[in-house]
Motif scaffolding. Structure first.
Motif, PDB file in Angstrom:
ATOM      1  N   SER A 132     -24.514 -20.185  14.568  1.00 44.97           N
ATOM      2  CA  SER A 132     -23.787 -20.350  13.711  1.00 44.97           C
ATOM      3  C   SER A 132     -22.943 -21.174  12.916  1.00 44.97           C
ATOM      4  O   SER A 132     -23.300 -22.914  13.662  1.00 44.97           O
ATOM      5  CB  SER A 132     -22.377 -19.393  14.976  1.00 44.97           C
ATOM      6  OG  SER A 132     -22.835 -18.282  15.385  1.00 44.97           O
ATOM      7  N   THR A 134     -20.242 -23.551  12.473  1.00 44.58           N
ATOM      8  CA  THR A 134     -19.159 -24.036  12.968  1.00 44.58           C
ATOM      9  C   THR A 134     -18.639 -25.623  12.487  1.00 44.58           C
ATOM     10  O   THR A 134     -18.823 -26.213  11.922  1.00 44.58           O
ATOM     11  CB  THR A 134     -19.525 -24.810  14.882  1.00 44.58           C
ATOM     12  OG1 THR A 134     -20.834 -25.341  15.002  1.00 44.58           O
ATOM     13  CG2 THR A 134     -19.817 -22.960  15.295  1.00 44.58           C
ATOM     14  N   THR A 135     -17.728 -25.936  12.716  1.00 42.21           N
ATOM     15  CA  THR A 135     -17.088 -27.359  12.659  1.00 42.21           C
ATOM     16  C   THR A 135     -16.586 -28.501  14.089  1.00 42.21           C
ATOM     17  O   THR A 135     -16.061 -27.767  14.887  1.00 42.21           O
ATOM     18  CB  THR A 135     -15.722 -27.105  11.722  1.00 42.21           C
ATOM     19  OG1 THR A 135     -14.105 -26.256  12.427  1.00 42.21           O
ATOM     20  CG2 THR A 135     -16.359 -26.220  10.375  1.00 42.21           C
ATOM     21  N   THR A 138     -12.027 -27.919  14.901  1.00 41.77           N
ATOM     22  CA  THR A 138     -11.113 -26.451  14.706  1.00 41.77           C
ATOM     23  C   THR A 138     -10.000 -26.260  14.056  1.00 41.77           C
ATOM     24  O   THR A 138      -9.999 -25.550  13.491  1.00 41.77           O
ATOM     25  CB  THR A 138     -11.655 -25.717  15.976  1.00 41.77           C
ATOM     26  OG1 THR A 138     -11.050 -26.591  16.711  1.00 41.77           O
ATOM     27  CG2 THR A 138     -13.481 -25.917  16.040  1.00 41.77           C
ATOM     28  N   THR A 202     -11.918 -24.151   3.584  1.00 43.24           N
ATOM     29  CA  THR A 202     -12.917 -23.099   3.995  1.00 43.24           C
ATOM     30  C   THR A 202     -14.074 -23.887   4.074  1.00 43.24           C
ATOM     31  O   THR A 202     -14.138 -23.991   2.624  1.00 43.24           O
ATOM     32  CB  THR A 202     -12.580 -22.156   2.714  1.00 43.24           C
ATOM     33  OG1 THR A 202     -11.713 -21.203   3.191  1.00 43.24           O
ATOM     34  CG2 THR A 202     -14.228 -20.472   3.133  1.00 43.24           C
ATOM     35  N   ASN A 209     -22.422 -17.881   4.548  1.00 41.42           N
ATOM     36  CA  ASN A 209     -21.264 -17.814   5.378  1.00 41.42           C
ATOM     37  C   ASN A 209     -20.569 -19.016   5.022  1.00 41.42           C
ATOM     38  O   ASN A 209     -20.915 -19.787   4.826  1.00 41.42           O
ATOM     39  CB  ASN A 209     -22.050 -17.449   6.997  1.00 41.42           C
ATOM     40  CG  ASN A 209     -23.334 -16.417   6.685  1.00 41.42           C
ATOM     41  OD1 ASN A 209     -23.131 -15.844   6.654  1.00 41.42           O
ATOM     42  ND2 ASN A 209     -24.574 -17.162   6.379  1.00 41.42           N
ATOM     43  N   SER A 210     -19.314 -18.497   6.087  1.00 40.99           N
ATOM     44  CA  SER A 210     -17.672 -18.874   5.839  1.00 40.99           C
ATOM     45  C   SER A 210     -17.084 -18.906   7.240  1.00 40.99           C
ATOM     46  O   SER A 210     -17.261 -18.287   8.038  1.00 40.99           O
ATOM     47  CB  SER A 210     -17.160 -19.190   4.733  1.00 40.99           C
ATOM     48  OG  SER A 210     -16.237 -17.839   4.859  1.00 40.99           O
ATOM     49  N   VAL A 211     -16.605 -20.237   7.457  1.00 35.49           N
ATOM     50  CA  VAL A 211     -15.541 -20.730   8.189  1.00 35.49           C
ATOM     51  C   VAL A 211     -14.328 -21.392   7.534  1.00 35.49           C
ATOM     52  O   VAL A 211     -14.024 -22.476   7.030  1.00 35.49           O
ATOM     53  CB  VAL A 211     -16.241 -21.469   9.370  1.00 35.49           C
ATOM     54  CG1 VAL A 211     -16.947 -22.997   8.715  1.00 35.49           C
ATOM     55  CG2 VAL A 211     -15.064 -21.447  10.549  1.00 35.49           C
TER      56      VAL A 211
END
Length: 218
Positions: A132, A134-135, A138, A202, A209-211
């Motif tokens: 997935s 992730t950063t 967060t 973003t 895919n983005s978070v």
């Protein structure tokens, strides 16, 4: 009687000579298969299948037809693709086929079958699932005393590189966003004000895919 014995002897000799003659026999030799995966950039794998036919002693593996079939599926057995190629072996008895396979969010299994005549070999490899996106951290928070030129960094893991990043349109004039590999750098363009503001950063990977993470500043 002598003529019959001689005739039978000659016929048997011809049969023996034919079974080991030039050109090989793809029902009497041996067949080997190796399947090798290589991790490419951008969430892709290359899978190389190499089949080698070895004829009986005294034969030459010229133009032996070898069929390579690759089945790509998930754990439940759902097929994503099937590829079948009939190839002619070179003078060493070898044929090869390369498959480019995009990673998925689940583990993929690649089953390759090589066959010629009555010989068949199967080899299987797995392609790991994408992790997935992730950063770390967060959430980004600039101190209220941060002046123009102050920076904060975000590290990206998972997903499929290369990555891109952008601040929401409302606050785009307040930051410069830089992307260097897995590091996203935010540079504050204006001096701190009195009002706390929340912007949205973003981060998007190569597969779309983005978070979204919050960026707080004054």
């Amino acid at each position: 009687m002598i003529r019959k014995i001689v005739g039978r002897f000659l016929f048997a000799a011809l049969v023996v000579a034919g079974s080991g003659g030039c050109g090989g026999n793809n029902t009497n030799g041996s067949l080997a298969l190796t399947v090798t995966p290589s991790n490419l950039t951008g969430g892709n794998y290359n899978v190389l299948a190499l089949a080698v036919y070895t004829p009986p002693l005294g034969s030459v593996p010229t133009n032996i037809p070898i069929t390579l079939t690759a089945h790509i599926h998930n754990l439940s057995g759902t097929l994503s693709s099937v590829d079948t190629q009939k190839l002619n072996a070179d003078t060493t008895g070898a044929v090869s086929k390369s498959y480019n396979i995009a990673q998925s969010t689940e583990t993929l299994y690649v089953d390759v079958t090589a066959s010629t005549g009555g010989l068949s070999r199967v080899s299987s490899i797995t392609i790991p699932a994408l992790s997935s996106l992730t950063t770390t951290p967060t959430v980004v928070s600039f101190p209220s005393t941060a002046v123009a030129g102050s920076t904060q960094s975000v590290t990206v893991t998972g997903g499929t590189p290369p990555y891109s990043a952008s601040i929401d349109a409302t606050h785009a004039g307040d930051f410069r966003v830089g992307v260097n590999g897995t590091t996203i750098t935010l540079t504050k363009l204006n001096n701190s004000g009195l009002t706390a503001i929340q912007a949205q950063l973003t981060i998007t990977d190569n597969n779309g895919n983005s978070v979204v993470i919050s960026v707080g500043y004054n």
